[in-house]
Design a protein around this motif. Structure first.
Motif, PDB file in Angstrom:
ATOM      1  N   ARG A   1       3.304   5.651  -5.974  1.00  0.00           N
ATOM      2  CA  ARG A   1       2.907   5.601  -7.375  1.00  0.00           C
ATOM      3  C   ARG A   1       4.037   5.540  -8.393  1.00  0.00           C
ATOM      4  NH1 ARG A   1      -1.955   9.906  -7.149  1.00  0.00           N
ATOM      5  NH2 ARG A   1      -3.402   8.586  -6.028  1.00  0.00           N
TER       6      ARG A   1
ATOM      7  N   LYS B   1       0.830  -1.208   0.000  1.00  0.00           N
ATOM      8  CA  LYS B   1       0.000   0.000   0.000  1.00  0.00           C
ATOM      9  C   LYS B   1       0.865   1.259   0.000  1.00  0.00           C
ATOM     10  CE  LYS B   1      -4.220  -1.856   1.800  1.00  0.00           C
ATOM     11  NZ  LYS B   1      -5.293  -1.792   2.755  1.00  0.00           N
TER      12      LYS B   1
ATOM     13  N   ASP C   1       1.912   1.751  -3.484  1.00  0.00           N
ATOM     14  CA  ASP C   1       0.791   2.271  -4.279  1.00  0.00           C
ATOM     15  C   ASP C   1       0.598   3.765  -4.058  1.00  0.00           C
ATOM     16  OD1 ASP C   1       0.334  -0.239  -5.296  1.00  0.00           O
ATOM     17  OD2 ASP C   1      -1.304  -0.706  -3.910  1.00  0.00           O
TER      18      ASP C   1
END
Length: 142
Positions: free
Chosen positions: A63, A57, A60
Motif C-alpha cells: 500500500r 498484488k 497493493d
C-alpha cells in the motif's frame, strides 16, 4: 507461476511470516535476532507473495512506496543513538526504563534502534525487488 498450491500457501504464510518477523524483532534486543533478521523475514513474506500472486498484488498489499521506510528507519536509528547524549551518556549507549512493562518486558533505546533497522531492511529489500520487477530487461538480456 500458476500453481494453486503456491498461491494458497503464500496467502496463509504472509500473515504468519509477518507475525514471526515481529516476534524476532521484539526478541532481538535481548537475545539473538533483532531488526535485521526480522526485516529480512518480513521482506521474504512479501517476496513469496509476489512470486505466487504477482508483483502488482504484492505492491497493493504493501500500500505504500517501500522506499519511504528507509529515511524513517534511519532517522529512528539516529535518534535512538543521540538520545543518550542528552543524559550525559555516550552516543549509542543503551538506556532502559527502570520498571518492565507487563507482558512486554524492559523497554530501551536498543528496541527502537532495532525497529529502525527493521524498517530500513524492509524498505531497501522491497524497493530493490519492486524496481527489478518494473524493469524491461528480459532474462538472458544484458
Amino acid at each position: 507461476m500458476n500453481s494453486i498450491i503456491l498461491k494458497t500457501a503464500a496467502s496463509y504464510l504472509l500473515p504468519l511470516l509477518l507475525m514471526f518477523s515481529v516476534f524476532i524483532l521484539l526478541r532481538g534486543h535481548s537475545l539473538s535476532g533483532g531488526g535485521f533478521v526480522g526485516g529480512l523475514v518480513a521482506s521474504i513474506a512479501f517476496v513469496l507473495h509476489a512470486f505466487a500472486h504477482g508483483f502488482d498484488k504484492a505492491k497493493d498489499i504493501f500500500r505504500m512506496n517501500p522506499g519511504f521506510l528507509i529515511p524513517i528507519g534511519l532517522f529512528l536509528c539516529f535518534l535512538m543513538g543521540a538520545i543518550p547524549t542528552f543524559f550525559d551518556a555516550p552516543f549509542m549507549k543503551g538506556l532502559w526504563l527502570e520498571e518492565p512493562i507487563p507482558g512486554i518486558g524492559h523497554i530501551g533505546t536498543a528496541l527502537f534502534f532495532d525497529i529502525g533497522v527493521f524498517l530500513v531492511v524492509i524498505g531497501v529489500t522491497l524497493t530493490i525487488l519492486f524496481t527489478i520487477s518494473e524493469s524491461d530487461i528480459e532474462p538472458g538480456e544484458v
